[in-house]
Design a protein around this motif. Structure first.
Motif, PDB file in Angstrom:
ATOM      1  N   ASN A   1     -10.882  40.173  19.884  1.00 35.85           N
ATOM      2  CA  ASN A   1     -11.780  40.755  18.966  1.00 35.85           C
ATOM      3  C   ASN A   1     -13.055  40.994  19.315  1.00 35.85           C
ATOM      4  N   LEU A   2     -13.528  42.028  19.913  1.00 36.21           N
ATOM      5  CA  LEU A   2     -14.932  42.125  20.362  1.00 36.21           C
ATOM      6  C   LEU A   2     -16.060  41.876  19.407  1.00 36.21           C
TER       7      LEU A   2
ATOM      8  N   VAL B   1     -20.114  30.938  23.593  1.00 35.09           N
ATOM      9  CA  VAL B   1     -20.835  32.288  24.398  1.00 35.09           C
ATOM     10  C   VAL B   1     -20.051  32.472  25.406  1.00 35.09           C
ATOM     11  N   ASN B   2     -19.901  31.671  26.386  1.00 32.65           N
ATOM     12  CA  ASN B   2     -19.323  31.728  27.612  1.00 32.65           C
ATOM     13  C   ASN B   2     -18.032  32.256  27.369  1.00 32.65           C
ATOM     14  N   ILE B   3     -17.067  31.597  26.552  1.00 30.41           N
ATOM     15  CA  ILE B   3     -15.880  32.323  26.254  1.00 30.41           C
ATOM     16  C   ILE B   3     -16.021  33.693  25.735  1.00 30.41           C
ATOM     17  N   SER B   4     -16.805  33.880  24.520  1.00 27.22           N
ATOM     18  CA  SER B   4     -16.932  35.323  24.038  1.00 27.22           C
ATOM     19  C   SER B   4     -17.390  36.412  25.062  1.00 27.22           C
TER      20      SER B   4
ATOM     21  N   MET C   1     -11.426  41.020  29.124  1.00 30.83           N
ATOM     22  CA  MET C   1     -10.117  40.692  29.052  1.00 30.83           C
ATOM     23  C   MET C   1      -9.394  41.857  28.204  1.00 30.83           C
ATOM     24  N   ALA C   2     -10.207  42.472  27.424  1.00 30.72           N
ATOM     25  CA  ALA C   2      -9.518  43.526  26.251  1.00 30.72           C
ATOM     26  C   ALA C   2      -9.057  44.830  27.127  1.00 30.72           C
TER      27      ALA C   2
END
Length: 225
Positions: free
Chosen positions: A38-39, A98-101, A107-108
């Motif tokens: 989910n962007l 934030v790093n994960i996001s 990845m998408a």
């Protein structure tokens, strides 16, 4: 003077509680963004980081003001120092969110049928539960729960170690999708660090309540001491 300190510290406790809620929400939203690609949610986490940084600075300034005005000693001093340390840990947790996001957009790009999806469910459950319990322990000064969280850190470390091996296998098996699996490794590393932060917070709680520094003696905790 004591009453003024008490009122100032109550305000500080409210502030750190709000900070904890912001940081936990950022971590949970970032994880959801990864799992669902989910962007929009990923961007919300990234955009919200500035507000969390501002909150961290305000809490630090409040701690320093209390130290300068009231010069607390013994237990009162430990309370302010503990808030100062936990404040920093929470800001780091938000940075990890934030790093994960930031991995979500990359990845998408990989369609479901192009990659063997990485299963984060066990690691997410353990790391998020540790963080939640650490924040509960902070709110209720619960040393017993803090000790439980510390004991569980090795479980998440082991999952991350296994993920590293799995990523290496997947890159050899699917070299064209190496970018996806490197993103997965970054997410795994961030989740492992979230668990570390939960552990650090619990170490600070034990310091607050008992005046014991347990950072380097987890063996005592694991043995129930």
């Amino acid at each position: 003077m004591k009453e003024h300190f008490r009122q100032a510290f109550i305000t500080l406790q409210i502030m750190i509680g709000d900070m904890a809620a912001l940081a936990e929400h950022a971590v949970l939203l970032a994880i959801s963004a990864v799992e669902n690609h989910n962007l929009d949610d990923a961007q919300k986490v990234i955009a919200g980081d500035a507000a969390i940084d501002d909150t961290e600075i305000r809490i630090e300034e409040e701690c320093l003001k209390i130290l300068a005005l009231y010069q607390p000693v013994a237990g009162d001093l430990r309370q302010v120092i503990t808030v100062l340390k936990i404040n920093n840990e929470l800001e780091r947790a938000a940075d990890l969110a934030v790093n994960i996001s930031e991995r979500v957009a990359d990845m998408a790009r990989f369609a479901e049928d192009r990659v063997e999806k990485f299963d984060f469910s066990e690691m997410v459950a353990k790391a998020c539960d540790m963080l939640k319990k650490a924040l509960d322990a902070m709110s209720y000064h619960d040393v017993a729960t803090a000790a439980v969280v510390i004991r569980r850190d090795d479980e998440v470390d082991l999952i991350h170690k296994n993920n590293y091996e799995l990523v290496r296998e997947m890159i050899l098996k699917h070299p064209a999708e190496a970018s996806y699996y490197m993103d997965c490794l970054t997410v795994s590393r961030c989740l492992e660090r979230v668990a570390d932060i939960a552990t650090n917070i619990c170490e600070d709680i034990i310091y607050l309540e008992h005046g014991r520094i347990v950072r380097h003696c987890h063996e005592d905790i694991n043995n129930g001491k």
